[in-house]
Write a protein that holds these residues in place. Structure first.
Motif, short mmCIF file in Angstrom:
data_model
loop_
_atom_site.label_atom_id
_atom_site.label_comp_id
_atom_site.label_asym_id
_atom_site.label_seq_id
_atom_site.Cartn_x
_atom_site.Cartn_y
_atom_site.Cartn_z
N VAL A 67 66.53 46.64 63.19
CA VAL A 67 66.53 46.34 61.94
C VAL A 67 67.93 46.52 61.26
N LYS A 68 68.41 45.76 60.63
CA LYS A 68 69.91 45.86 59.88
C LYS A 68 69.96 45.85 58.37
N ILE A 69 70.37 46.88 57.67
CA ILE A 69 70.28 46.69 56.34
C ILE A 69 71.92 47.10 55.82
N ILE A 104 58.76 46.84 56.93
CA ILE A 104 59.84 45.82 57.33
C ILE A 104 59.75 45.57 59.05
N GLU A 105 59.45 44.52 59.33
CA GLU A 105 58.98 44.43 60.84
C GLU A 105 60.56 44.05 61.60
N ASP A 106 60.07 44.15 62.84
CA ASP A 106 61.20 43.91 63.87
C ASP A 106 62.38 43.02 63.62
N GLY A 107 63.70 42.96 63.90
CA GLY A 107 64.74 42.27 63.79
C GLY A 107 64.89 41.60 62.23
N VAL A 108 64.51 42.05 61.46
CA VAL A 108 64.83 41.90 60.04
C VAL A 108 66.19 42.10 59.53
N THR A 109 66.82 41.24 58.80
CA THR A 109 68.38 41.59 58.12
C THR A 109 68.13 41.71 56.73
N ILE A 110 68.64 42.78 56.02
CA ILE A 110 68.65 42.81 54.53
C ILE A 110 69.75 43.09 53.98
N ASN A 144 62.06 39.01 62.12
CA ASN A 144 63.23 38.11 62.34
C ASN A 144 63.39 37.32 61.05
N SER A 145 62.89 37.92 60.08
CA SER A 145 63.38 37.34 58.65
C SER A 145 64.91 37.99 58.06
N THR A 146 65.55 36.98 57.19
CA THR A 146 66.86 37.54 56.74
C THR A 146 66.48 37.39 55.22
N ILE A 147 66.94 38.74 54.47
CA ILE A 147 66.82 38.76 53.26
C ILE A 147 68.18 38.69 52.27
#
Length: 294
Positions: free
Chosen positions: A216-218, A242-248, A264-267
């Motif tokens: 995860v990257k924020i 926040i599940e795996d691979g999400v960028t916020i 793998n969502s992008t916020i």
């Protein structure tokens, strides 16, 4: 100022001490020391990344000696502060069973030390995630020496182990030291998976019951918070997953214990989220038209 005035002020202060609390256990055990907690974190950092602190020079011939010396210093300081935090007088009105406190503090100290290698393995993955995730990162050495996100995550991973062992005071003291030095506020109760990267970092807030998956990257200004701050909800899940691979991206706010951001969502930046987001989603604010003048 004459002696009579000073004496009057002293008496007023002493009276307030007896009425208002906020005094470090007179005639009882001392609380953990802020300075000692900082020193403990510095020693652990030097064990996680040997040779990166101060003017310390490391070569193979002295690495074993240096590691032994640091572990011994860490054991003494950690045992002392854990003993203070674990004393039963801090958490109840019962008299302190010194033998019991000593025994539990020793067990906790040795258990924490036994987890150092596991913590280091996670931190190396965090550093690699920062190197891979930031085009401006020139080297692993640069990440370790200068990235506040890695420092905050390192302290969190240490504090989280204390939290899991239910040791009072020390986890929050560690978390607030990270907050003070990096501007990143992570509650020690938050569960954070491997390869976690906080870019820039200032203003990030991650609440106690947050669960963050792998990779995860924020960015700066992100809040992973609660919808309610009622005291009676202290023991329930109040913060998002926040599940795996999400960028916020910067400034996003995600609230609520039932809120899940799918894999793998992008916020996008400055988004406000209070309900779950499916996997592979892209959530962003509608752009506002603007005119360039000149």
């Amino acid at each position: 100022m004459d002696d009579d005035k000073l004496d009057k002020i002293k008496k007023e202060l002493l009276k307030s001490y007896s009425l208002g609390g906020g005094v470090n256990h007179i005639d009882g055990p001392s609380l953990p020391s802020r300075e000692s907690i900082k020193k403990i974190l510095m020693i652990i950092e030097s064990l996680m990344f040997p040779g990166f602190q101060a003017d310390e020079v490391i070569d193979q011939s002295i690495l074993s000696y240096r590691t032994s010396e640091k572990l011994n210093r860490l054991f003494k300081k950690l045992y002392s502060e854990t003993k203070k935090a674990s004393c039963k007088k801090l958490v109840s009105s019962d008299s302190c069973n010194c033998e019991g406190c000593l025994s539990s503090s020793l067990d906790h100290t040795l258990e924490l030390l036994s987890r150092l290698t596991k913590i280091r393995s996670k931190l190396l993955l965090d550093a690699e995630a920062a190197l891979a995730g930031d085009p401006a990162a020139a080297s692993m050495e640069e990440v370790i020496l200068s990235y506040p996100g890695l420092k905050a995550v390192m302290i969190h991973r240490i504090a989280h182990e204390f939290y899991l062992m239910k040791i009072p005071l020390i986890p929050r003291m560690m978390g607030e030291y990270a907050h003070e030095t990096t501007g990143i506020d992570i509650h020690p109760g938050a569960t954070i998976g491997e390869s976690f990267f906080i870019d820039h970092g200032t203003g990030v807030v991650i609440g106690e019951t947050t669960v963050i998956g792998k990779s995860v990257k924020i960015y700066q200004g992100v809040t992973l918070g609660a919808l309610s701050v009622k005291k009676e909800e202290a023991n329930i899940k109040r913060h998002p997953t926040i599940e795996d691979g999400v960028t916020i991206y910067a400034g996003a706010t995600i609230l609520g214990g039932e809120t899940v951001v799918g894999k793998n969502s992008t916020i996008g930046g400055n988004v406000w989220i209070v309900k779950s987001v499916p996997e592979d989603s892209k959530i962003y604010n509608k752009p506002i038209d603007y005119t360039i003048v000149g």
